[in-house]
Design a protein around this motif. Structure first.
Motif, short mmCIF file in Angstrom:
data_model
loop_
_atom_site.label_atom_id
_atom_site.label_comp_id
_atom_site.label_asym_id
_atom_site.label_seq_id
_atom_site.Cartn_x
_atom_site.Cartn_y
_atom_site.Cartn_z
N UNK A 36 0.86 -1.17 0.00
CA UNK A 36 0.00 0.00 0.00
C UNK A 36 0.90 1.23 0.00
N UNK A 37 0.71 2.12 -0.98
CA UNK A 37 1.51 3.34 -1.05
C UNK A 37 1.09 4.30 0.06
N UNK A 38 2.07 4.96 0.67
CA UNK A 38 1.82 5.96 1.70
C UNK A 38 2.07 7.33 1.10
N UNK A 45 -3.25 6.17 2.56
CA UNK A 45 -2.80 4.89 2.02
C UNK A 45 -3.61 4.54 0.78
N UNK A 46 -2.94 3.97 -0.21
CA UNK A 46 -3.63 3.52 -1.42
C UNK A 46 -4.33 2.20 -1.15
N UNK A 47 -5.21 1.82 -2.08
CA UNK A 47 -5.78 0.48 -2.02
C UNK A 47 -4.66 -0.55 -2.14
N UNK A 48 -4.79 -1.68 -1.47
CA UNK A 48 -3.71 -2.68 -1.51
C UNK A 48 -3.55 -3.28 -2.90
N UNK A 49 -2.32 -3.61 -3.24
CA UNK A 49 -2.05 -4.30 -4.50
C UNK A 49 -1.01 -5.38 -4.22
N UNK A 50 -0.88 -6.33 -5.14
CA UNK A 50 -0.14 -7.55 -4.86
C UNK A 50 0.96 -7.77 -5.89
#
Length: 320
Positions: A52-54, A124-129
């Motif tokens: 997640x980007x901060x 925080x951005x939406x989580x990515x994988x």
């Protein structure tokens, strides 16, 4: 070198929620180690990662990542706990990706919501994988500090939280990082007949499968599915839908927006919202449009049928 208290505040909800979700979604026990400063030049990625980007007062990435064998073991446990079946996959596949995605989304959703409720100056951005190790080096570009916290999982191994910091503006972080989640009153008052058509809306195939199973076990066999809010609206327009379980955060159209559109259409179908985000503002917005409850994830084989039955006002013993 000691770890800046601000970084501990940022990391704490992620660590706390990951251990809680690990227990709730896998029946595994995790224990956090002490945070420490990693050397940027020596930092190495282990494998499967949820990121997640901060942004805002801190520019960087928070990352929960695992060795592949740890990810596989946890993914199997999530599936087993969700469906009460034995899973023994030995490589990451779509089932495990879905399971790990649901676990990661739950952790990030709950953690970032806790941060947002304290009105801190970062988001925080939406989580990515990320699974491909060749793609991970780009996350180290411009990174000046790495804070690492290991999580030891009994009988499995360990995974790690890393805060990769490119730049930061100092701020006082005097917050209650153990604030509790909210509760929502169930407003559905009459039992739903077993012949009813129930719509399950979630962009996670795993969650749709699980809730459909819980409904089947309770005696509801007219269950249809949609993978986002647009699909939900189309399903209601297409025919009779008696009850809806709908996720909030989805791909094309979120559940809260779909709920508002359904009410604008004149539909008064009972809707129970699903989310890992415990945001008071979001809940109140949904309540304005009329909802019959709000389920906070995770749900699993141990509590799923009972939780669903409570909102349908029927006895969970029907499933036995």
């Amino acid at each position: 070198m000691s770890v800046n208290p601000l970084f501990k505040v940022i990391l704490h909800p992620f660590i706390k929620e990951s251990i809680a979700s690990l227990k709730a979604m896998t029946n595994l026990t995790g224990v956090a180690g002490d945070p420490f400063m990693d050397k940027v030049e020596d930092f190495r990625f282990k494998g499967y990662a949820v990121c997640s980007d901060v942004t805002g007062s801190l520019d960087g990435v928070i990352m929960m990542h695992h060795y592949p064998e740890t990810a596989i073991a946890i993914g199997n446990s999530v599936c087993q706990n969700m469906f009460n079946e034995t899973y023994a996959f030995d490589a990451i596949n779509d089932d495990l990706r879905n399971a790990l995605a649901e676990w990661g989304n739950t952790i990030v959703g709950r953690s970032t919501d806790l941060h947002s409720r304290h009105k801190l100056e970062y988001g925080f951005s939406s989580p990515y994988f990320v699974e491909d190790l060749t793609e991970m080096d780009k996350y180290l570009v411009g990174v000046k500090q790495v804070i690492t916290v290991p999580i030891m999982v009994e009988g499995i191994g360990r995974y790690y939280f890393n805060l990769l910091i490119r730049d930061v503006v100092e701020q006082v972080a005097n917050v209650d990082i153990d604030a509790q989640s909210i509760d929502v009153e169930n407003t559905h008052t009459t039992p739903l007949p077993l012949t009813s058509t129930v719509l399950v809306v979630d962009d996670s195939a795993m969650i749709r499968k699980a809730i459909s199973r819980f409904l089947n076990n309770l005696g509801y066999h007219n269950v249809i599915e949609a993978d986002d809010g647009i699909g939900a609206i189309e399903a209601v327009k297409a025919g009779k839908v008696d009850f809806i379980f709908m996720d909030v955060v989805m791909t094309r159209l979120n559940g809260d927006a779909a709920l508002a559109e359904l009410r604008n259409m004149g539909s008064q179908v009972p809707v129970v919202m699903l989310s890992s985000v415990t945001d008071n503002i979001l809940v109140k917005q949904c309540q304005k449009h009329g909802i019959s409850g709000f389920i906070f994830k995770p749900i699993n084989a141990n509590n799923g049928a009972e939780t669903i039955a409570k909102y349908l006002k029927i006895a969970a013993a029907v499933a036995i």
